[in-house]
Design a protein around this motif. Structure first.
Motif, short mmCIF file in Angstrom:
data_model
loop_
_atom_site.label_atom_id
_atom_site.label_comp_id
_atom_site.label_asym_id
_atom_site.label_seq_id
_atom_site.Cartn_x
_atom_site.Cartn_y
_atom_site.Cartn_z
N ALA A 202 -50.97 -4.14 -9.78
CA ALA A 202 -50.52 -4.63 -8.17
C ALA A 202 -49.89 -3.49 -7.70
CB ALA A 202 -49.74 -5.90 -8.46
N ASP A 203 -50.11 -3.95 -6.41
CA ASP A 203 -49.22 -2.84 -5.28
C ASP A 203 -47.79 -2.73 -5.60
OD1 ASP A 203 -48.13 -1.52 -2.91
OD2 ASP A 203 -49.84 -1.62 -1.91
N LYS A 204 -46.94 -1.98 -5.93
CA LYS A 204 -45.55 -1.98 -6.16
C LYS A 204 -44.92 -2.31 -4.88
CE LYS A 204 -44.89 1.63 -8.89
NZ LYS A 204 -44.22 2.52 -9.65
N LYS B 223 -39.29 -11.61 -13.74
CA LYS B 223 -40.14 -10.79 -14.67
C LYS B 223 -41.60 -11.40 -14.56
CE LYS B 223 -36.25 -8.88 -16.34
NZ LYS B 223 -35.90 -7.67 -16.01
N GLN B 224 -41.91 -12.45 -13.67
CA GLN B 224 -43.11 -12.87 -13.65
C GLN B 224 -43.19 -13.87 -12.48
OE1 GLN B 224 -44.94 -14.66 -17.30
NE2 GLN B 224 -45.95 -16.13 -16.20
N THR C 124 -44.10 -1.08 -13.61
CA THR C 124 -45.35 -1.63 -13.08
C THR C 124 -45.71 -3.21 -13.41
OG1 THR C 124 -46.49 -1.49 -15.42
CG2 THR C 124 -46.43 0.48 -13.96
N TRP C 125 -46.33 -3.49 -12.41
CA TRP C 125 -46.82 -5.20 -12.25
C TRP C 125 -48.13 -5.23 -12.49
CZ3 TRP C 125 -43.49 -9.12 -11.72
CH2 TRP C 125 -42.10 -9.02 -11.32
N THR C 126 -48.22 -6.00 -13.45
CA THR C 126 -49.84 -6.23 -13.88
C THR C 126 -50.39 -7.52 -13.91
OG1 THR C 126 -49.36 -4.30 -15.31
CG2 THR C 126 -51.30 -5.55 -15.76
N ALA C 127 -51.62 -7.83 -13.39
CA ALA C 127 -52.18 -9.19 -13.33
C ALA C 127 -52.89 -9.43 -14.91
CB ALA C 127 -53.32 -9.09 -12.35
N GLU C 128 -53.03 -10.61 -14.82
CA GLU C 128 -53.63 -11.01 -16.22
C GLU C 128 -54.80 -10.44 -16.72
OE1 GLU C 128 -53.61 -15.19 -15.10
OE2 GLU C 128 -51.82 -15.78 -16.44
N LYS D 90 -43.87 -5.11 -16.46
CA LYS D 90 -44.08 -4.27 -17.46
C LYS D 90 -43.04 -2.88 -17.30
CE LYS D 90 -47.76 -3.34 -19.70
NZ LYS D 90 -49.16 -2.94 -20.08
N GLU D 91 -42.27 -2.78 -18.53
CA GLU D 91 -41.21 -1.42 -18.24
C GLU D 91 -41.64 -0.64 -19.46
OE1 GLU D 91 -37.16 -2.79 -16.40
OE2 GLU D 91 -37.67 -4.13 -18.25
N ASP D 92 -41.93 0.45 -19.05
CA ASP D 92 -42.53 1.37 -20.18
C ASP D 92 -41.70 2.60 -19.92
OD1 ASP D 92 -44.73 -0.12 -21.00
OD2 ASP D 92 -45.73 0.48 -19.34
N GLU D 93 -41.41 3.42 -21.03
CA GLU D 93 -40.72 4.84 -21.12
C GLU D 93 -41.30 5.76 -20.33
OE1 GLU D 93 -39.00 6.45 -24.37
OE2 GLU D 93 -38.39 4.58 -25.57
#
Length: 343
Positions: A230-232, A178-179, A221-225, A194-197
């Motif tokens: 980020a490029d999935k 997850k990280q 999605t993968w998100t920086a701080e 991050k998992e969004d509907e």
């Protein structure tokens, strides 16, 4: 004329009798009976050959190599045990002791010894594979005869010690991460899953199917701080390249303690229920990378393909692919700027 026929018939009878006697004499032997071996009870296995002995010892449910107790490669050990379990002689080949011809001489043979609770229960010597590739030439302990054993199995036993070691240096389920944090040459980035509907309006025609409507849709999605995405594809490629990572070989110098004090080329720290680390270092050969892992006690060398793939994806996620980063650009100290490869 009748006399000639009689002579011919007599010769045929004599020849037939000779062939019958010769065949009967040749086949008049009994193959040694091989004891039924319960491989689950074997506690040690030794392969003795010209280059030296390779000793396997069972520790609990696992096998280790030599007195240093290197973890052994399970499939490699299982191949040998399966061969021993089904070991069967099919024919007597020679009683003349022509060992070199069948590669049963000291230069080529492999002597296999099985021990159960410090007692030798079976021993045989392994020669070359028969030309038919359906049999292997073998000798039994205290028996000078050479036999055919069913199957072509020499390759299971004829390996250097390093090939019997477990090459797995990292293993985890990709979906459990997850990280993770990546570092290279003073630049680091932490990426969080991050998992969004999913927005129903953006669903594909297939996803709009009534049969699929009851299934929960999420967008990953993968998100920086700092909030940037980020490029999935690069994330997926990086995680898949290390999720089950095997090394090319192990190296004895430098030691793991020595490497831990050196500046690495790059590092990955992954988090699931635990924290998993992979650290890679340069060597004098620019194509070779060595590394250490939190899931392995030994220093290893990666294949060129695996090493380049991991580093390439880290660089892509750190936006270092085309950047010519200098110490000034990334605020490195003088020591970090002059990072030297591990000799």
């Amino acid at each position: 004329m009748k006399k000639e026929y009689m002579i011919l018939i007599a010769l045929i009878l004599i020849l037939g009798a000779y062939l019958l006697f010769y065949k009967g004499n040749k086949d008049h032997y009994t193959l040694p009976e091989i004891p039924q071996i319960d491989v689950a009870k074997i506690t040690s296995l030794t392969l003795d050959k010209k280059e030296g002995a390779i000793a396997f010892t069972k520790k609990g449910k696992n096998w280790v190599l030599t007195d240093k107790e290197y973890p052994a490669d399970s499939p490699a050990v299982e191949n040998m045990l399966d061969t021993i379990k089904t070991f069967k002689l099919s024919a007597l080949v020679s009683q003349k002791g022509d060992l070199k011809r069948y590669e049963l001489d000291n230069e080529h043979h492999i002597r296999v010894k099985l021990v159960q609770d410090e007692k030798t229960i079976f021993e045989f010597t392994l020669g070359k594979t028969a030309p038919s590739f359906n049999h292997t030439f073998v000798m039994l302990a205290n028996d000078k005869n050479i036999y055919h054993a069913n199957g072509s199995f020499k390759s299971y036993f004829d390996k250097p010690q390093d090939d019997f070691r477990d090459k797995k240096v990292l293993e985890f389920k990709q979906a459990s991460i997850k990280q993770f944090t990546i570092e290279k040459e003073g630049v680091s980035k932490t990426l969080i899953l991050k998992e969004d509907e999913k927005d129903p309006k953006k669903s594909s025609p297939k996803e709009s199917d009534p049969k699929e409507s009851n299934k929960k849709k999420t967008e990953i999605t993968w998100t920086a701080e700092d909030g940037t995405s980020a490029d999935k594809e690069a994330v997926s490629n990086l995680l898949s390249s290390v999720a089950f990572l095997e090394c090319k070989k192990y190296v004895s110098v430098p030691s793991k303690n020595e490497l831990e004090k050196s500046l690495p080329l790059c590092k990955i720290t992954l988090k699931n229920e635990a924290e998993i680390e992979l650290t890679l270092f340069k060597t004098d050969n620019p194509d070779n990378l060595i590394g250490i892992s939190s899931m392995n006690e030994y220093v290893f060398e990666l294949s060129q393909f695996n090493g380049k793939e991991i580093v390439s994806n880290i660089e892509k996620l750190l936006n270092q692919e085309k950047a010519d980063l200098s110490p000034k650009d990334i605020d490195l100290s003088k020591e970090e700027a002059n990072l030297k490869p591990v000799p």
